[in-house]
Design an enzyme around this catalytic site. Sequence first.
Site, mmCIF file in Angstrom:
data_model
loop_
_atom_site.group_PDB
_atom_site.id
_atom_site.type_symbol
_atom_site.label_atom_id
_atom_site.label_comp_id
_atom_site.label_asym_id
_atom_site.label_seq_id
_atom_site.Cartn_x
_atom_site.Cartn_y
_atom_site.Cartn_z
ATOM 1 N N LEU A 1 5.248 5.682 6.205
ATOM 2 C CA LEU A 1 4.102 6.201 5.530
ATOM 3 C C LEU A 1 2.981 5.981 6.793
ATOM 4 O O LEU A 1 1.624 5.902 6.373
ATOM 5 C CB LEU A 1 3.568 5.358 4.295
ATOM 6 C CG LEU A 1 4.596 6.268 3.210
ATOM 7 C CD1 LEU A 1 4.112 5.494 1.801
ATOM 8 C CD2 LEU A 1 4.402 7.639 3.102
ATOM 9 N N PRO B 1 0.896 -1.228 0.020
ATOM 10 C CA PRO B 1 0.069 0.136 0.138
ATOM 11 C C PRO B 1 0.909 1.163 -0.033
ATOM 12 O O PRO B 1 0.324 2.284 0.230
ATOM 13 C CB PRO B 1 -0.854 0.001 1.267
ATOM 14 C CG PRO B 1 0.080 -0.685 2.193
ATOM 15 C CD PRO B 1 0.762 -1.691 1.578
ATOM 16 N N LEU B 2 2.265 1.251 -0.157
ATOM 17 C CA LEU B 2 2.966 2.236 0.213
ATOM 18 C C LEU B 2 3.014 2.909 -1.402
ATOM 19 O O LEU B 2 3.299 2.502 -2.509
ATOM 20 C CB LEU B 2 4.578 2.097 0.475
ATOM 21 C CG LEU B 2 4.631 1.083 1.737
ATOM 22 C CD1 LEU B 2 5.864 0.747 2.112
ATOM 23 C CD2 LEU B 2 3.895 1.717 3.018
ATOM 24 N N CYS B 3 3.264 4.285 -1.228
ATOM 25 C CA CYS B 3 3.382 5.015 -2.413
ATOM 26 C C CYS B 3 4.946 5.256 -2.764
ATOM 27 O O CYS B 3 5.611 6.455 -2.750
ATOM 28 C CB CYS B 3 2.611 6.407 -2.295
ATOM 29 S SG CYS B 3 3.321 7.624 -0.698
ATOM 30 N N THR B 4 5.546 4.041 -3.273
ATOM 31 C CA THR B 4 6.960 4.113 -3.584
ATOM 32 C C THR B 4 6.926 2.901 -4.664
ATOM 33 O O THR B 4 6.434 1.685 -4.092
ATOM 34 C CB THR B 4 7.900 3.777 -2.386
ATOM 35 O OG1 THR B 4 9.124 3.473 -3.117
ATOM 36 C CG2 THR B 4 7.644 2.936 -1.571
#
Length: 463
Positions: free
Chosen positions: A422, A381-384
């Site tokens: 995050l 779910p991380l934005c990376t």
Amino acid sequence: MDKKDEALLERFGEHPTPFYYYDGDALHAHVSSLLSRLHPSVRVHYALKANGNVALAGLLRSLGCGVEIASAGEMFVAMEAGYTPEDVLYAGPGKTVAELSEAVASGIGCIHVESVRELRLLEDIAARAGLFVRAAVRVNPDNDLSGSTIKMGGVPRPFGVDEGQLDHFFTVLEDCPHVYFQGIQVYTGTQMLKADQILASFANTLQLAERIQDQYGVAMHTVNLGGGFGVPYFTHEQPLDMGQVIDGLNAMAEQTRSRLPGVTLIIESGRYLVAQAGMYVCRALYTKESKGEKFVVADGGMNHYASAAFRGRRIRDNYPVRIMRGQGEGQEVAIQMGQGKDMPVQEAAAVELRLGKAADRIGELQPKATVDLETVSIVGPLCTPEDCLVKKAQLPPIQEGDYIVIPNAGAYGLSYSPVHFLGHATPAELLDFRGEVHVIREHGDRTDLLHHQRMIPLLEDIF
């Protein structure tokens, strides 16, 4: 679906994902078997860095393991797990004055000295406290016979005293009356899967110990042979023949009794002890397509299991992953074993990992009927873009709510991961032991992010 899979899914359903799940019975049988086959002069110390959960550390203590730590925080965990200070080996190249002072005051079993500077510092601390401390020197040997791809010695490293600098070390040691010399430690590599290379490294260390004893006139009470015992994560890797390692080590221990009378041989292990007893479990949130590629977005990822997301790994391949559908939804358990570029799709789909077998390798591959596969990446779910657990693997179709299970996750999982990145909650840890599932780490929540933080007055309040 067999009864064991049904039981697993029933246990999974009682806890929100993500979480780590440990088979305590398999761990108990695995470690007990290892310890029972070793020569009486050989002691096993659990490397706490592999998994710092206090319940797992306590279970290993109850079986007869010592513990190896590398910080004051790990010292605290070890004491909470029931280890006595005498059970503890303290390693690491950057021990602070405060950490060394605490260790000296505790009556610690042994400190592995990593530099001449640290030796002088240890003598000063012990002298000021009016105490004595047991210490061994970690040696960075001139020769590396381990064959390890992740080298911890035999090359320029911040760990230990170079073999060529031992003259200086033992000259300084003569002026350290509060330091009781115990022996040496050599740790040349990790994730080693070839028994002959491990045994060659052990033999080299024992020869070094004899040379040091003869050359410098010191008594060897302990020789720490290191460890680095590997487990197979990928289809091309063969499991370590631990039976060969044990037979060779026991023979060395018997031969050493005459040359190094009364010596205790120490092996350290983290990964080999706990890795294959654990799984990381998350669930599929949804699927999507982007520019012709299919993605499954899961509720856990790199922040919980960084190793699976390729971080810090030299082998850029997928870990094995298992897809499990909940009970009553009409589909068998399917699996993909971390297919590499040269592995046929049919072969990858035709194997299943069954955990919990008490053997040198906890788990075995068994045939399974082939299923339709599709190319998919599983991301967290991380934005990376680094948050990718499985990259372009051939997997059975994954539906929302399916469990995504990564085996062999008992070591360097949560302990190696950036859990605060995050702001997602820390996953729970579950220990299935003697018929009961124990929550040995509760699910975190958002308040964990503010632990030890403090607000300051807003600028509007100041002016």
